[in-house]
Design an enzyme around this catalytic site. Structure first.
Site, PDB file in Angstrom:
ATOM      1  N   CYS A   2       0.833  -1.193   0.000  1.00 44.63           N
ATOM      2  CA  CYS A   2       0.000   0.000   0.000  1.00 44.63           C
ATOM      3  C   CYS A   2       0.873   1.252   0.000  1.00 44.63           C
ATOM      4  O   CYS A   2       2.047   1.196   0.329  1.00 44.63           O
ATOM      5  CB  CYS A   2      -0.869  -0.010   1.240  1.00 44.63           C
ATOM      6  SG  CYS A   2      -1.588  -1.613   1.553  1.00 44.63           S
ATOM      7  N   ARG A  27       0.809   2.072  -6.060  1.00 44.32           N
ATOM      8  CA  ARG A  27       1.096   1.025  -5.073  1.00 44.32           C
ATOM      9  C   ARG A  27      -0.149   0.235  -4.674  1.00 44.32           C
ATOM     10  O   ARG A  27      -0.057  -0.759  -3.968  1.00 44.32           O
ATOM     11  CB  ARG A  27       1.714   1.645  -3.821  1.00 44.32           C
ATOM     12  CG  ARG A  27       3.128   2.121  -4.028  1.00 44.32           C
ATOM     13  CD  ARG A  27       3.716   2.578  -2.734  1.00 44.32           C
ATOM     14  NE  ARG A  27       3.929   1.493  -1.810  1.00 44.32           N
ATOM     15  CZ  ARG A  27       5.068   0.846  -1.650  1.00 44.32           C
ATOM     16  NH1 ARG A  27       6.103   1.171  -2.373  1.00 44.32           N
ATOM     17  NH2 ARG A  27       5.186  -0.117  -0.779  1.00 44.32           N
ATOM     18  N   TRP A  74      -3.764  -1.800  -1.185  1.00 43.21           N
ATOM     19  CA  TRP A  74      -3.815  -2.999  -2.015  1.00 43.21           C
ATOM     20  C   TRP A  74      -4.189  -4.116  -1.059  1.00 43.21           C
ATOM     21  O   TRP A  74      -3.427  -4.484  -0.169  1.00 43.21           O
ATOM     22  CB  TRP A  74      -2.448  -3.242  -2.656  1.00 43.21           C
ATOM     23  CG  TRP A  74      -2.464  -4.367  -3.639  1.00 43.21           C
ATOM     24  CD1 TRP A  74      -2.885  -4.329  -4.939  1.00 43.21           C
ATOM     25  CD2 TRP A  74      -2.019  -5.704  -3.410  1.00 43.21           C
ATOM     26  NE1 TRP A  74      -2.740  -5.563  -5.524  1.00 43.21           N
ATOM     27  CE2 TRP A  74      -2.216  -6.429  -4.610  1.00 43.21           C
ATOM     28  CE3 TRP A  74      -1.483  -6.378  -2.317  1.00 43.21           C
ATOM     29  CZ2 TRP A  74      -1.890  -7.770  -4.751  1.00 43.21           C
ATOM     30  CZ3 TRP A  74      -1.167  -7.719  -2.454  1.00 43.21           C
ATOM     31  CH2 TRP A  74      -1.367  -8.399  -3.662  1.00 43.21           C
ATOM     32  N   ASN A 100       1.147  -0.973   6.055  1.00 46.37           N
ATOM     33  CA  ASN A 100       1.489  -1.674   4.826  1.00 46.37           C
ATOM     34  C   ASN A 100       2.186  -2.962   5.248  1.00 46.37           C
ATOM     35  O   ASN A 100       3.074  -2.927   6.093  1.00 46.37           O
ATOM     36  CB  ASN A 100       2.429  -0.798   3.985  1.00 46.37           C
ATOM     37  CG  ASN A 100       2.973  -1.539   2.780  1.00 46.37           C
ATOM     38  OD1 ASN A 100       2.377  -2.510   2.313  1.00 46.37           O
ATOM     39  ND2 ASN A 100       4.105  -1.097   2.279  1.00 46.37           N
ATOM     40  N   GLY A 101       1.778  -4.093   4.669  1.00 52.95           N
ATOM     41  CA  GLY A 101       2.401  -5.361   5.043  1.00 52.95           C
ATOM     42  C   GLY A 101       1.377  -6.287   5.665  1.00 52.95           C
ATOM     43  O   GLY A 101       0.175  -6.121   5.456  1.00 52.95           O
ATOM     44  N   GLU A 477       7.969 -11.869 -21.825  1.00 52.99           N
ATOM     45  CA  GLU A 477       7.707 -10.491 -21.395  1.00 52.99           C
ATOM     46  C   GLU A 477       6.598  -9.860 -22.251  1.00 52.99           C
ATOM     47  O   GLU A 477       5.741  -9.142 -21.734  1.00 52.99           O
ATOM     48  CB  GLU A 477       9.008  -9.677 -21.472  1.00 52.99           C
ATOM     49  CG  GLU A 477       8.894  -8.193 -21.179  1.00 52.99           C
ATOM     50  CD  GLU A 477       8.440  -7.850 -19.753  1.00 52.99           C
ATOM     51  OE1 GLU A 477       8.296  -8.750 -18.928  1.00 52.99           O
ATOM     52  OE2 GLU A 477       8.204  -6.654 -19.499  1.00 52.99           O
ATOM     53  N   LYS A 481       3.126  -8.438 -20.701  1.00 53.30           N
ATOM     54  CA  LYS A 481       2.640  -7.060 -20.886  1.00 53.30           C
ATOM     55  C   LYS A 481       1.178  -7.087 -21.334  1.00 53.30           C
ATOM     56  O   LYS A 481       0.346  -6.336 -20.844  1.00 53.30           O
ATOM     57  CB  LYS A 481       3.467  -6.299 -21.940  1.00 53.30           C
ATOM     58  CG  LYS A 481       4.869  -5.911 -21.575  1.00 53.30           C
ATOM     59  CD  LYS A 481       4.994  -4.863 -20.506  1.00 53.30           C
ATOM     60  CE  LYS A 481       4.922  -5.427 -19.144  1.00 53.30           C
ATOM     61  NZ  LYS A 481       6.048  -5.629 -18.326  1.00 53.30           N
ATOM     62  N   GLU A 484      -1.209  -8.267 -18.499  1.00 53.58           N
ATOM     63  CA  GLU A 484      -1.287  -7.325 -17.386  1.00 53.58           C
ATOM     64  C   GLU A 484      -2.236  -6.173 -17.667  1.00 53.58           C
ATOM     65  O   GLU A 484      -2.994  -5.763 -16.800  1.00 53.58           O
ATOM     66  CB  GLU A 484       0.098  -6.691 -17.131  1.00 53.58           C
ATOM     67  CG  GLU A 484       1.035  -7.517 -16.336  1.00 53.58           C
ATOM     68  CD  GLU A 484       2.344  -6.771 -16.083  1.00 53.58           C
ATOM     69  OE1 GLU A 484       2.775  -6.712 -14.941  1.00 53.58           O
ATOM     70  OE2 GLU A 484       2.950  -6.254 -17.051  1.00 53.58           O
ATOM     71  N   HIS A 500       5.201 -29.482 -28.825  1.00 57.21           N
ATOM     72  CA  HIS A 500       4.934 -30.397 -27.713  1.00 57.21           C
ATOM     73  C   HIS A 500       3.703 -29.997 -26.908  1.00 57.21           C
ATOM     74  O   HIS A 500       3.563 -30.398 -25.760  1.00 57.21           O
ATOM     75  CB  HIS A 500       6.158 -30.460 -26.790  1.00 57.21           C
ATOM     76  CG  HIS A 500       7.384 -30.982 -27.480  1.00 57.21           C
ATOM     77  ND1 HIS A 500       7.490 -32.278 -27.915  1.00 57.21           N
ATOM     78  CD2 HIS A 500       8.525 -30.355 -27.868  1.00 57.21           C
ATOM     79  CE1 HIS A 500       8.664 -32.444 -28.516  1.00 57.21           C
ATOM     80  NE2 HIS A 500       9.297 -31.287 -28.508  1.00 57.21           N
ATOM     81  N   LYS A 599       2.464  -1.800  -8.218  1.00 55.73           N
ATOM     82  CA  LYS A 599       3.807  -1.562  -8.749  1.00 55.73           C
ATOM     83  C   LYS A 599       4.883  -2.242  -7.912  1.00 55.73           C
ATOM     84  O   LYS A 599       5.806  -2.834  -8.453  1.00 55.73           O
ATOM     85  CB  LYS A 599       4.044  -0.047  -8.786  1.00 55.73           C
ATOM     86  CG  LYS A 599       5.379   0.353  -9.368  1.00 55.73           C
ATOM     87  CD  LYS A 599       5.379   0.138 -10.860  1.00 55.73           C
ATOM     88  CE  LYS A 599       6.743   0.371 -11.469  1.00 55.73           C
ATOM     89  NZ  LYS A 599       6.874  -0.401 -12.722  1.00 55.73           N
TER      90      LYS A 599
HETATM   91  C1  G6P Z   1       5.117  -6.243  -9.643  1.00 55.23           C
HETATM   92  C2  G6P Z   1       5.018  -5.294 -10.825  1.00 55.23           C
HETATM   93  C3  G6P Z   1       5.857  -5.814 -11.992  1.00 55.23           C
HETATM   94  C4  G6P Z   1       7.290  -6.044 -11.557  1.00 55.23           C
HETATM   95  C5  G6P Z   1       7.364  -6.973 -10.344  1.00 55.23           C
HETATM   96  C6  G6P Z   1       8.769  -7.019  -9.751  1.00 55.23           C
HETATM   97  O1  G6P Z   1       4.476  -7.440  -9.943  1.00 55.23           O
HETATM   98  O2  G6P Z   1       3.672  -5.158 -11.226  1.00 55.23           O
HETATM   99  O3  G6P Z   1       5.830  -4.877 -13.056  1.00 55.23           O
HETATM  100  O4  G6P Z   1       8.017  -6.590 -12.626  1.00 55.23           O
HETATM  101  O5  G6P Z   1       6.487  -6.504  -9.306  1.00 55.23           O
HETATM  102  O6  G6P Z   1       9.081  -5.745  -9.256  1.00 55.23           O
HETATM  103  P1  G6P Z   1      10.536  -5.206  -8.990  1.00 55.23           P
HETATM  104  O7  G6P Z   1      10.332  -3.836  -8.407  1.00 55.23           O
HETATM  105  O8  G6P Z   1      11.176  -6.148  -8.015  1.00 55.23           O
HETATM  106  O9  G6P Z   1      11.267  -5.173 -10.286  1.00 55.23           O
END
Ligand code: G6P
Length: 604
Positions: A2, A27, A74, A100-101, A477, A481, A484, A500, A599
């Site tokens: 959060c 966040r 969050w 937070n946590g 990746e 993207k 997400e 396979h 994030k």
């Molecule tokens: C979250 C974000 C991702 C990111 C991942 C790792 O899931 O939504 O975009 O790649 O965390 O985050 P970091 O800050 O460790 O790269």
């Protein structure tokens, strides 16, 4: 994960809190709330959903005061709702807490407190903190907080205020907190961007530290109240860097910043004549015999590219692990292991814990991190910074390319030290690295070709992404993207593995994005492409400029400039980012704040 913000000073606290929360909404955005000290009372405003709901509520029913705390959530314990939104209060609404946590022993504490007569309103773990502080509060807020945290188990950052007390008390165990130092006012937040409009002088709280703020001073202590010496640092991001700069979304802005990021990450670290790189690190790599890369999300896929690069350049065995797996799988960490934590935020709890695990087992540790002063950077032996600037869009883009560049630098450095790359090869690679920024710019200059594909395929239900060798992670990746931000189901596979399993999925409704740029396995990729076409699959091929073979078979092509295969993931990922962005935007989705994501993930 959060977002947390607190203020004490002379300004209108609710304005500072809302402005701070606006910068931290990435966040978490399940709910938002503030508590402001108004006379001898605490005034609370909380709303489920995005911050805009809270600002509306405040417009209808403003709060006055110069001290307060704010939170954007969050959800972990308790679904998103007005009631479960922070701040949480004690029975008499005299104490307010944001958190937070996770408080791991909250159920036990809640039962005890209920038995003692405390009444709970929410289903959150956080509310126990307010009642615990209430239990111990006899006029000295910090004393009550010290006693309360003595009973808490878990990883958390908490901030507490009390009616009639001119103090903000914050505790950090694991989850990040940073104090912003002002003149006649002080600030606190979970991340730097919330502080940037007001101050650049900050104190990053370490694990087990408590900050007691009033408008004139900040006192840092350990969890038992003993003073701790800390040196403030100065952050060099300016507020404009954290704004959208004319783009519709942070994500698009960040995609377009990549040429600059590549220059910044490489900048000053390449030594052309000798073919060496200067990482500016104190860490001695001479005894390194193997590398463990640990990371989550996009950073994990960047690390998968890193494995290819490090093995090729330095001829060292490299293992790549999802941090959440590494931590619990009893990893073998022989002498000579270098553990590298790759992380944009430097706060991802799984990555931090994996790193700690490697260190406990004797590994040397290195962080590849973007955010200065973040938790990982404080625990590693050394940090290679990405210099990507603040990344706000939840879907990582520029930090991903920054990670790839940093991993190439690390590979080159180790390769030169170990003599596995000679000067000629290294100088050639450095020349290639110097071209990279311009090549990515070329891709961005032709974004309209990608947008056309976005238009054609925006309504697809599923996507398959295929890539081989060093571009298998590019496919992973690209699929990530798309999932997400567009909520389209997308799966990535190693092209050679398609036969396979995933080949069974291919039909005329399944767009298949194939990375088919120039490579040592190009001929094999062409055969795989034919296999897809034989099953009526629709192929969107990513090809090198001037390619005719793949282009002749594919239904649509995206051309990218030619570059050395080892660096190609840095160029190839860009059109895939643009495709995901374009599709999500056409579908009218919230690109920067996709549902259920955040994030920085500071819970396990
Ligand atoms: C979250 C974000 C991702 C990111 C991942 C790792 O899931 O939504 O975009 O790649 O965390 O985050 P970091 O800050 O460790 O790269």
């Amino acid at each position: 994960m959060c977002g947390i913000v607190a203020y004490v000073g002379e300004r209108d606290a609710s304005e500072v809190l809302i402005e701070g929360l606006r910068r931290l909404e990435y966040r978490g955005y399940d709910s938002a709330g503030i508590a402001v000290q108004s006379g001898s009372r605490l005034e609370l405003r909380k709303r489920q959903g995005k911050l805009s709901n809270l600002t509306l509520a405040l417009r209808e029913n403003p709060v006055q005061g110069n001290l307060g705390i704010g939170h954007t959530r969050w959800a972990t314990h308790g679904r998103p709702s007005d009631l479960n939104a922070h701040p949480h209060t004690d029975c008499r609404e005299q104490i307010a807490v944001i958190h937070n946590g996770i408080i791991e022993n909250y159920l036990l504490l809640r039962r005890e407190l209920e038995a003692q007569g405390h009444t709970f309103r929410s289903q959150t773990d956080s509310e126990v903190i307010a009642h615990l502080v209430e239990k111990y509060f006899t006029g000295d807020l910090s004393a009550a907080v010290y006693r309360a945290v003595g009973e808490l188990q878990g990883a958390y950052a908490i901030v507490v205020i009390a009616a009639g007390t001119e103090q903000v008390v914050a505790v950090r165990t694991v989850s990040p907190l940073v104090v912003g130092l002002g003149e006649g006012e002080n600030f606190l937040a979970s991340d730097v961007p919330a502080l940037l409009p007001y101050t650049r002088r900050v104190i990053f709280l370490a694990d087990g530290q408590v900050a007691v703020l009033d408008r004139h001073q900040v006192r840092i202590t350990n969890l038992r109240g003993r003073p701790v010496e800390v040196k403030p640092s100065t952050v060099d991001w300016n507020p404009v860097m954290a704004e959208k700069g004319g783009f519709d979304h942070f994500m698009l802005k960040e995609i377009y910043e990549q040429p600059q990021v590549i220059q910044q990450t490489l900048g000053g670290r390449l030594i052309d004549q000798s073919g060496d790189v200067d990482l500016g690190l104190g860490l001695d790599f001479s005894q390194v015999q193997r590398v463990h890369l640990v990371a989550c999300g996009s950073a994990f896929y960047a690390s998968c590219v890193g494995k290819y690069v490090l093995e090729r350049f330095a001829r060292l065995p490299v293992e790549v692990d999802l941090a959440s797996e590494y931590r619990y799988r009893d990893p073998v960490v022989p002498e000579g292991t270098l553990a590298v934590a790759v992380s944009q935020s430097g706060e991802t709890i799984d990555t931090l814990e994996a790193l700690r695990e490697a260190r406990r087992r004797g590994a040397k540790t290195l962080g590849l991190v973007n955010v200065k002063g973040s938790s990982i950077t404080r625990e590693v032996d050394d940090t290679l910074y990405l210099h990507a600037g603040p990344e706000i869009g939840v879907a990582s883009t520029k930090a991903y390319t920054g990670m790839l560049c940093a991993l190439v630098l690390l590979g080159l450095h180790l390769g030169r030290q170990r003599g596995t790359i000679d000067q000629k090869q290294a100088s050639w690679l450095i020349a290639e690295l110097r071209r990279l920024s311009g090549l990515v710019q070329q891709v961005l200059d032709h974004a309209e070709a990608v947008n056309e594909l976005g238009r054609r395929f925006q309504n697809a239900r599923d996507f398959l992404f295929l890539g081989r060798g060093i571009n298998f992670p590019t496919a992973l990746e690209g699929a990530l993207k798309l999932k997400e931000i567009s909520y389209i189901h997308a799966e990535a596979y190693a092209t050679g593995e398609m036969k396979h399993g995933p080949i069974a999925l291919i039909d005329a409704n399944m767009p298949v994005v194939m990375v088919a740029t120039e490579s040592a396995v190009y001929d094999k990729v062409i055969s795989n492409l034919q296999e897809v076409k034989a099953r009526e699959g629709i192929v969107l091929a990513l090809v090198s400029e001037g390619d005719t073979r793949a282009a002749a078979l594919a239904d649509a092509v995206i051309q990218v400039p030619r570059v050395s295969e080892l660096l190609s993931p840095i160029v190839n990922v860009v059109p895939l980012q643009l495709l995901a962005y374009d599709i999500a935007k056409r579908r009218g989705l919230d690109v920067d704040q996709p549902r259920n994501l955040a994030k920085a993930v500071t819970v396990e």
